[in-house]
Design an enzyme around this catalytic site. Structure first.
Site, PDB file in Angstrom:
ATOM      1  N   SER A 200     -26.255 -23.530 -53.289  1.00  0.00           N
ATOM      2  CA  SER A 200     -25.410 -24.246 -54.241  1.00  0.00           C
ATOM      3  C   SER A 200     -24.595 -23.234 -55.062  1.00  0.00           C
ATOM      4  O   SER A 200     -23.975 -22.342 -54.466  1.00  0.00           O
ATOM      5  CB  SER A 200     -26.303 -25.124 -55.121  1.00  0.00           C
ATOM      6  OG  SER A 200     -25.554 -26.026 -55.867  1.00  0.00           O
ATOM      7  N   ASP A 450     -24.543 -33.531 -47.271  1.00  0.00           N
ATOM      8  CA  ASP A 450     -24.420 -32.997 -48.637  1.00  0.00           C
ATOM      9  C   ASP A 450     -22.967 -33.113 -49.100  1.00  0.00           C
ATOM     10  O   ASP A 450     -22.077 -32.554 -48.465  1.00  0.00           O
ATOM     11  CB  ASP A 450     -24.847 -31.518 -48.611  1.00  0.00           C
ATOM     12  CG  ASP A 450     -24.600 -30.815 -49.926  1.00  0.00           C
ATOM     13  OD1 ASP A 450     -24.383 -31.491 -50.948  1.00  0.00           O
ATOM     14  OD2 ASP A 450     -24.643 -29.556 -49.914  1.00  0.00           O
ATOM     15  N   HIS A 475     -28.314 -30.605 -49.070  1.00  0.00           N
ATOM     16  CA  HIS A 475     -28.016 -29.460 -49.930  1.00  0.00           C
ATOM     17  C   HIS A 475     -29.033 -28.325 -49.718  1.00  0.00           C
ATOM     18  O   HIS A 475     -30.212 -28.491 -49.991  1.00  0.00           O
ATOM     19  CB  HIS A 475     -28.043 -29.937 -51.388  1.00  0.00           C
ATOM     20  CG  HIS A 475     -27.173 -29.166 -52.317  1.00  0.00           C
ATOM     21  ND1 HIS A 475     -25.915 -28.717 -51.995  1.00  0.00           N
ATOM     22  CD2 HIS A 475     -27.375 -28.757 -53.597  1.00  0.00           C
ATOM     23  CE1 HIS A 475     -25.385 -28.078 -53.036  1.00  0.00           C
ATOM     24  NE2 HIS A 475     -26.251 -28.084 -54.016  1.00  0.00           N
TER      25      HIS A 475
END
Lengths: 514, 514
Positions: A200, A450, A475
């Protein structure tokens, strides 16, 4: 990764501080070095792991020592204030390290917006592969998060932009560079290659770290790093389109119900009677929570899409495998009430209360992962605009406006956003052309379930800047601990990542005489 | 490039403000756009060029428009102060530009420590090659130099480290990135490739800019950029060794006389009679100038070595071709006085008074190139330690001590140096291993007569990060205007640089569809 909106804190509101508490307990049990915390019993831990929905054996337990490193407040200027110090926390695990004498590698997690323990526990991949690579593991906390707080603590550090202003991605990367350099020197491991990992925002940092500090890391695994979600490189409606498509892929009705619900929620909110009804329908602990209801539902949808993992997991919430499917099932359930609000409640209850422990929802809850600083980052440099496609988005009547965000930033922090800064500093436009003849040794992993994948690098750039794309992935799913229930595609992703990292190391060692 | 010592300002003391005044005159005549200065007559200019020892024709005259760009004070933090604005000056010449419609290239000089006009006039290479490449020329002034002064002017900007602290290489690179990005947008020239050029510190900036901002520049010509003169990658005595070797190469006696002179100077300085004698021998305007005599001589030697060009030039001083040879001739002159001090005076007189206009030397002079800010940079991040080899150095009794510098930095600016920062931020250690598989498109030019070459990249790193080394070259000699008297080796260097830049551009255009 949180997105900037008033919804930001809602993801935490119902979990209360339990997850944060749990995180510390788990970490403490496995520490085998300095600054040990109080230790729960092993049986208590087993219960906690069970509650987390994880199945761990002792050998892969998340173990580390907790250490601190003294950093300057500002690396890029030389004002008196720049020399103020703060302690940066990092976690280290040397259990499998082959040592400096064999130039064994160092795997570093470039911490993102939250407690470093949180990311450490959700990056089991590094623990899983450490024995194979004889790697030292280091997890560095991002400045202004967790314990790595300048100005003596969060109260002063977050009090205004004069103190919080040193929270930035560039300062964080420089922190990593300085800490890693010093650590290698102290370990006499100057020739040990460093590979960075991140998911991320941490994945963006990992990729940018390889681009900006190739002299410190030989390669980066940047998982679910939406480095192209800036400056309108990615169309602003892309994020919501992916979330919506995830729900639509489960059922057309699920998508439609959610898409139509916003109008109903608006209408009901216009009368006192309607509000009272909503409070009851969604089991809100307080009537005051009503004002945050739309944001709370929005967060449930997009975060379920982010974490639509193939196995049970507790990253943002304690969730079953494929939570989006479960939420849509609740919405589509033929045996459920015909009332649309009851169905939405059913979906929200899966996301926020899968364990069934909560009797009502407290929407004014806490921030168990310590992510509050992200609001400031989104108000300054991390400007990732969101919009809605009238056809493809199920959030069409739920409006996230750039202008509103802009005003909120200015009123909350007195800062003006710099929407072009990230692409100026790190690039992004025409990335294939730019990096084709420049960069090397980066893996961009993205799972297409995601929503952040819409801002990810989805195509190979050259022979060593590679995109790994998993159609069913969510994710940074690749960074999670391997489990016996992992689907084959996920095993394949990790195998490929391992073989690429092996290649980087092999090339590095062959160049070592240079 | 200035080095940090008390000698810093001595290079300017005798020329008085003439050079700066001259620079403005020359620039102004050739301006063909905005903010024109008052214009001298063409015949007056011819006289000035003649005084400069340069032979220029009108076609290669230094022409530009003067422009200003609004920059934030601090790019890496988001404090209220970071949003303070200043005007950054840049010079632009579009005479030969092919325009945005043909994606014609933009050549940018990454300005270093002084007035941008100074570097512009000494980077004739860019003017010489602009027609061939149909290139737009842009010369950007470095923040905190010349007119590009934050806080409304030098008096406040340089008053203490609270205001001067934003003078740093990283901030300067970000300035370049932002200005270039904005300029390209305003010209609708987003697809025009940018090549950066720089000499000395400007060369370091050019190389670092390619490393850190490959999305903004496709390649860098980093001339005489001692990016390895940090953190003891290069032995600290190297710089003085090269200066000494330059003098030794002219004559063994020249080297010996200078080497032995320091003791004599020390001894004479210990009595009032000796000081009076020294004042007379060196034609110092004031007795007070005596205290700076050693630094003044030291500067003459190392700066003559830096600028030991094969043709007459006026970069630091107005000098004949091969000034070191001339200075040694003065020292070795069999017809001169046997007194060693008279011989040193003869050498110094060549360096500081080649035109013969000065009747005495004022060692408390001015800073015509606006380099004063370098002291601050050397007191913070640009830490390039100097030392002496007892055999090889002719400065053995002239001591430059790291500890003394350290104390001076702290007392003068209240700053503590960060000697490892440059290598942490930009790399340098094991550069071949690090950049072999990473960087591309950088030319490192070095002339081995230049003492800074000792900290330069002298070997190819990969097939496009190339070292061009000229045995007889001096400090960024390749960047100077071509003259009819240039030796063949210098013509060859420039030809090779041109063909490499051609290759970068050709590759860029072939990748443009990406």
């Amino acid at each position: 990764m949180a997105i900037f909106s008033t919804t930001y804190t809602f993801r935490f509101r119902l979990l209360s501080p339990f997850v944060a508490f749990l995180a510390l307990l788990v970490a403490s049990n496995c520490n085998d070095g300095v600054r040990r915390r109080s230790t729960p019993t092993r049986s208590a831990l087993r219960g906690l792991w069970k509650n987390l929905g994880l199945s761990r054996n002792n050998s892969s337990c998340v173990q580390y020592d907790v250490k601190y490193f003294t950093q300057n407040l500002d690396h890029f200027s030389f004002t008196p204030e720049s020399y103020l110090k703060f302690q940066q926390k990092y976690l280290i695990n040397s259990k499998h390290w082959g040592g400096a004498s064999t130039n064994s590698p160092i795997f570093v997690y470039t911490g993102n917006e939250g407690y470093i323990e949180w990311f450490t526990q959700n990056t089991g991949f590094m623990f899983d592969i450490a024995p194979k690579f004889k790697a030292l593991l280091v997890f560095i906390e991002h400045r202004y998060y967790g314990e790595s707080m300048p100005f003596g603590g969060i109260d002063v550090a977050y009090s205004n932009s004069s103190t919080q202003g040193f929270l930035s991605s560039t300062q964080a990367l420089a922190d990593f560079a300085i800490l890693i350099t010093d650590l290698k020197k102290n370990l006499s491991a100057e020739n040990s290659p460093v590979v960075v990992f991140g998911g991320s925002y941490g994945g963006m940092l990992a990729a940018w770290f390889r681009l900006k500090y190739p002299h410190i890391t030989i390669g980066a695994l940047a998982s679910s790093a939406p480095i192209l979600y800036f400056d309108c490189i990615t169309p602003p409606e892309s994020f919501h389109n992916v979330v919506s498509q995830d729900f639509k892929s489960e059922s057309e009705n699920c998508f439609k119900v959610i898409k139509e619900s916003w109008k109903i929620l608006h209408k009901m909110a216009s009368t006192h009677r309607g509000k009272t009804y909503l409070r009851r329908a969604f089991k809100l602990c307080r009537l005051g929570d009503f004002d945050n209801l739309e944001d709370w539902l929005y967060s449930a949808y997009y975060e379920a899409a982010e974490t639509d993992y193939p196995t049970p997991a507790n990253f943002i919430q304690n969730l079953p495998a494929y939570p989006v499917k479960h939420m849509c099932k609740a919405i589509d359930d033929p045996s459920a009430s015909r009332n649309i609000l009851d169905r939405l409640y059913g979906a929200a209850n899966i996301f926020y209360n899968y364990t069934g422990n909560l009797s009502c929802f407290d929407l004014g809850g806490s921030d168990p992962h310590g992510e509050e600083g992200w609001q400031f980052q989104a108000s300054t440099e991390m400007v990732m605009p969101m919009d809605d496609d009238p056809i493809k988005s199920m959030f069409i009547a739920y409006n996230v406006s750039y202008e509103n965000d802009e005003k909120r930033c200015e009123s909350q922090y007195g800062t003006k956003r710099r929407p072009h800064w990230i692409t100026t500093e790190y690039g992004g436009h025409n990335i294939k052309r730019v990096l084709k003849r420049f960069a090397s040794n980066i893996i961009f992993f993205n799972g297409l379930r995601d929503p952040w994948s819409s801002g990810g690098v989805l195509e190979d750039i050259n022979e060593s800047v590679l995109a790994i794309v998993a159609e069913k992935g969510a994710h940074h799913v690749d960074l999670r601990f391997a489990t016996k229930d992992d689907p084959q595609w996920l095993r394949d992703v990790r195998s490929r990542e391992i073989s690429i990292i092996e290649k980087w190391l092999s090339e590095y060692y062959s160049n070592l005489p240079l």
